[in-house]
Design a protein around this motif. Structure first.
Motif, PDB file in Angstrom:
ATOM      1  N   UNK A 146      92.524 102.352  62.678  1.00  0.00           N
ATOM      2  CA  UNK A 146      92.341 102.440  61.236  1.00  0.00           C
ATOM      3  C   UNK A 146      93.652 102.174  60.488  1.00  0.00           C
ATOM      4  N   UNK A 147      94.734 102.705  60.994  1.00  0.00           N
ATOM      5  CA  UNK A 147      96.026 102.561  60.303  1.00  0.00           C
ATOM      6  C   UNK A 147      96.864 101.395  60.839  1.00  0.00           C
ATOM      7  N   UNK A 148      96.261 100.647  61.776  1.00  0.00           N
ATOM      8  CA  UNK A 148      96.886  99.422  62.287  1.00  0.00           C
ATOM      9  C   UNK A 148      98.277  99.657  62.879  1.00  0.00           C
ATOM     10  N   UNK A 149      98.356 100.712  63.683  1.00  0.00           N
ATOM     11  CA  UNK A 149      99.585 100.996  64.426  1.00  0.00           C
ATOM     12  C   UNK A 149      99.187 101.399  65.840  1.00  0.00           C
ATOM     13  N   UNK A 150     100.141 101.412  66.729  1.00  0.00           N
ATOM     14  CA  UNK A 150      99.878 101.895  68.085  1.00  0.00           C
ATOM     15  C   UNK A 150      99.859 103.424  68.060  1.00  0.00           C
ATOM     16  N   UNK A 151      99.177 104.071  69.029  1.00  0.00           N
ATOM     17  CA  UNK A 151      99.088 105.543  69.016  1.00  0.00           C
ATOM     18  C   UNK A 151     100.446 106.234  68.933  1.00  0.00           C
ATOM     19  N   UNK A 152     101.446 105.695  69.598  1.00  0.00           N
ATOM     20  CA  UNK A 152     102.759 106.348  69.583  1.00  0.00           C
ATOM     21  C   UNK A 152     103.454 106.242  68.228  1.00  0.00           C
ATOM     22  N   UNK A 153     102.942 105.389  67.303  1.00  0.00           N
ATOM     23  CA  UNK A 153     103.533 105.235  65.969  1.00  0.00           C
ATOM     24  C   UNK A 153     102.773 106.044  64.907  1.00  0.00           C
ATOM     25  N   UNK A 179      89.662 109.605  72.023  1.00  0.00           N
ATOM     26  CA  UNK A 179      88.938 108.610  71.229  1.00  0.00           C
ATOM     27  C   UNK A 179      89.348 108.718  69.771  1.00  0.00           C
ATOM     28  N   UNK A 180      89.549 109.954  69.299  1.00  0.00           N
ATOM     29  CA  UNK A 180      89.960 110.147  67.907  1.00  0.00           C
ATOM     30  C   UNK A 180      91.339 109.526  67.643  1.00  0.00           C
ATOM     31  N   UNK A 181      92.251 109.688  68.587  1.00  0.00           N
ATOM     32  CA  UNK A 181      93.591 109.096  68.451  1.00  0.00           C
ATOM     33  C   UNK A 181      93.497 107.573  68.392  1.00  0.00           C
ATOM     34  N   UNK A 182      92.683 106.993  69.255  1.00  0.00           N
ATOM     35  CA  UNK A 182      92.526 105.537  69.256  1.00  0.00           C
ATOM     36  C   UNK A 182      91.908 105.051  67.949  1.00  0.00           C
ATOM     37  N   UNK A 183      90.917 105.810  67.443  1.00  0.00           N
ATOM     38  CA  UNK A 183      90.281 105.425  66.174  1.00  0.00           C
ATOM     39  C   UNK A 183      91.294 105.462  65.032  1.00  0.00           C
ATOM     40  N   UNK A 184      92.137 106.486  65.000  1.00  0.00           N
ATOM     41  CA  UNK A 184      93.152 106.588  63.949  1.00  0.00           C
ATOM     42  C   UNK A 184      94.155 105.439  64.046  1.00  0.00           C
ATOM     43  N   UNK A 185      94.522 105.096  65.271  1.00  0.00           N
ATOM     44  CA  UNK A 185      95.483 104.003  65.460  1.00  0.00           C
ATOM     45  C   UNK A 185      94.916 102.686  64.953  1.00  0.00           C
TER      46      UNK A 185
END
Length: 552
Positions: A311-318, A303-309
């Protein structure tokens, strides 16, 4: 150099195939015969807009082609090589115009855009006509012409390089200042990085997190599957034990059937694989454990990874790449103040370099401008513009920033008549005057243009007698440096040519057509005599024509 021009169904010309050599070639004919059609044809091949009205009446399309020898045109050779259109040193321009207005263009048999055709033709042919002198009236062209005459490419390069360096440094400084308060930016970047660095974001870490979530989410089913498999494969009555018992029975009968040895070898390999599978299965089972707390922690991290993605408007792998970019920016801002000071010093140095280079360029332009103006003024007098004068004015730029072209722009000024103050050429010269001034410029610069072929359309309009003879002499002199084609109605100019074509017009089947023929020595005498005396050629006119042709 133009070597051949072919015309099919263009205006009133049904068919014409013309060959050209070096020096001055003149084109003459009666008024209205279509002399300027040759100039129009070259203009069309040089990228001029096509008018469906130029297609000969009754024809479906007009077709024109021109062949050039490139020995005297290295710029065209380089252009063809760069465009991948070179063909063993050949150069053929071809263009068609349909009766409905559509047109196509080719270079060396390959289809090209009209812009490409015009760009190459500009390196091959330059056309000067009473109503086609627009290039000479444009100030950038005047600046280029003066620079070509001055022959100072090193000064131009130094000025352009220093201006480019100044611009690049200024843009870098502006970008640094556009970031606003550097301290605030650094604090914001540190906060963002703290968040991103607190969570493993590299691809391997994300892959392991995803795999761990799948294991924990399906732990019960995995444990059950592993236990069932272990019971089936291991133990005294499991598959492994039965396989060993089976092998013992077969081994006792090998003496009676040797092929059973192959079967036993296969079963032995299977037993080894079975043992390895059993060992790996046991290790996997030992790693499995129902741990609800571990599952909750893994889900929290996902969930934290998804929230960061988000917030920064990128996909998790970026996220990892975004984190690294922010870290690089923060590092670049570490010495922002010192960097800004260095940029200010470098900008001042680049500006000083430009001032020095531009001053040297201006001095060279002034010297060249005085020399060019004097030469053109003398030629104007010889070309029937007595008392006129030509000046080259240098006007300072008002932009206040280093310009790649220097600190000034060139303006050609002319006074066509005595007692009149010089004014910009674009405002005062008539068509005929502009043609003669253009000729004077070409003679003064001895054809420094990239184009190897110069075409003049009735440059002698409105003159005659000694002035026409002077024009002819200047054109012939220009022909020593360039190939020159000139459409003329003056016998003095025609006599100056190294070769001559005659254009005539006649009606055939009720349709007017023009024909173009090359004249031999006798034909030139007849044509020049006609130009001197009209349709009824007298002995006196022939004698005068011979005398003109014999005049060096």
């Amino acid at each position: 150099m133009l070597t051949r021009l072919s015309i099919r169904d263009f205006a009133v010309v049904a068919q014409a195939d013309l060959e050209f050599g070096p020096g001055l070639t003149v084109v003459s004919g009666e008024t209205g015969a279509g002399k300027s059609l040759l100039v129009d044809a070259l203009g069309f091949l040089s990228g001029a807009r096509g008018d469906a009205g130029a297609v000969r009446h009754g024809a479906q399309r007009a077709e024109l082609s021109a062949e050039f020898a490139l020995g005297d045109c290295p710029a065209a050779v380089a252009w063809l090589a760069e465009a991948d259109l070179d063909e063993d040193g050949a150069c053929q321009l071809r263009r068609t115009l349909r009766a409905d207005g559509g047109s196509k263009a080719w270079i060396n048999g390959r289809s090209v855009t009209l812009a490409q055709l015009a760009e190459l033709a500009g390196l091959l042919v330059e056309i000067h006509g009473q109503h086609a002198q627009q290039a000479l009236l444009v100030r950038p062209q005047q600046t280029r012409l003066l620079d070509d005459f001055a022959r100072h490419p090193a000064l131009l390069a130094a000025t352009a390089d220093s201006a480019g360096r100044w611009k690049s440094l200024q843009q870098e400084r502006d970008a640094l200042l556009a970031r606003g308060d550097v301290g605030e930016r650094q604090a914001w970047l540190r906060h963002q990085l703290d968040e991103l660095q607190a969570q493993p974001l590299d691809p391997a870490a994300l892959a392991e997190l995803d795999a761990g979530h799948r294991r924990q989410a399906h732990a019960a089913a995995l444990i059950s599957a592993c236990d069932t498999a272990l019971d089936t494969l291991g133990g005294d009555d499991a598959l492994g034990a039965r396989l060993q018992h089976l092998r013992g029975g077969l081994q006792r009968e090998i003496d009676h059937e040797p092929r059973l040895a192959d079967v036993d070898a296969m079963l032995d390999a299977a037993a080894i694989q079975l043992d390895e599978a059993l060992a790996l299965l046991q290790r996997i089972r030992d790693d499995l454990d129902l741990d609800p707390a571990a599952l909750v922690e893994i889900e929290r991290q996902l969930v934290r990874v998804q929230d960061l993605a988000r917030k920064h408007r990128v996909t998790p792998d970026k996220l990892a790449a975004h984190r690294d970019a922010l870290a690089a920016e923060l590092e670049s801002l570490a010495d922002a103040d010192a960097r800004l000071q260095r940029l200010d010093r470098d900008i001042a140095t680049a500006l000083a370099d430009w001032d020095t280079a531009a001053a040297a360029l201006s001095a060279s332009r002034r010297r060249a401008g005085d020399a060019l103006a004097g030469a053109i003024t003398d030629l104007m007098d010889a070309l029937g513009m007595q008392g006129g004068c030509f000046e080259v004015a240098l006007e300072a730029n008002t932009t206040g920033t280093p310009d790649p072209l220097g600190g000034e722009r060139v303006e050609f000024l002319v006074s066509a008549n005595p007692g009149q103050p010089p004014r910009p050429l674009r405002k005062v010269a008539s068509g005929g005057e502009l043609s003669r001034i253009s000729l004077a410029i070409e003679v003064a610069t001895q054809g420094q243009d990239a184009a190897a072929t110069l075409v003049f359309d009735e440059v002698d309009a409105g003159i005659g007698g000694a002035v026409a003879a002077a024009v002819g002499a200047k054109l012939r002199a220009l022909g020593a440096a360039k190939q020159v084609l000139c459409v003329t109605h003056q016998p003095q100019v025609a006599a100056a040519g190294h070769a001559q074509y005659r254009v005539s017009k006649a009606a055939k089947d009720g349709i007017t057509q023009s024909s173009v023929v090359a004249l031999d020595a006798a034909g030139r005498v007849d044509e020049i005599a006609r130009m001197l005396g009209g349709a009824d050629v007298s002995k006196e006119a022939r004698a005068a024509a011979k005398k003109l042709l014999e005049t060096p």
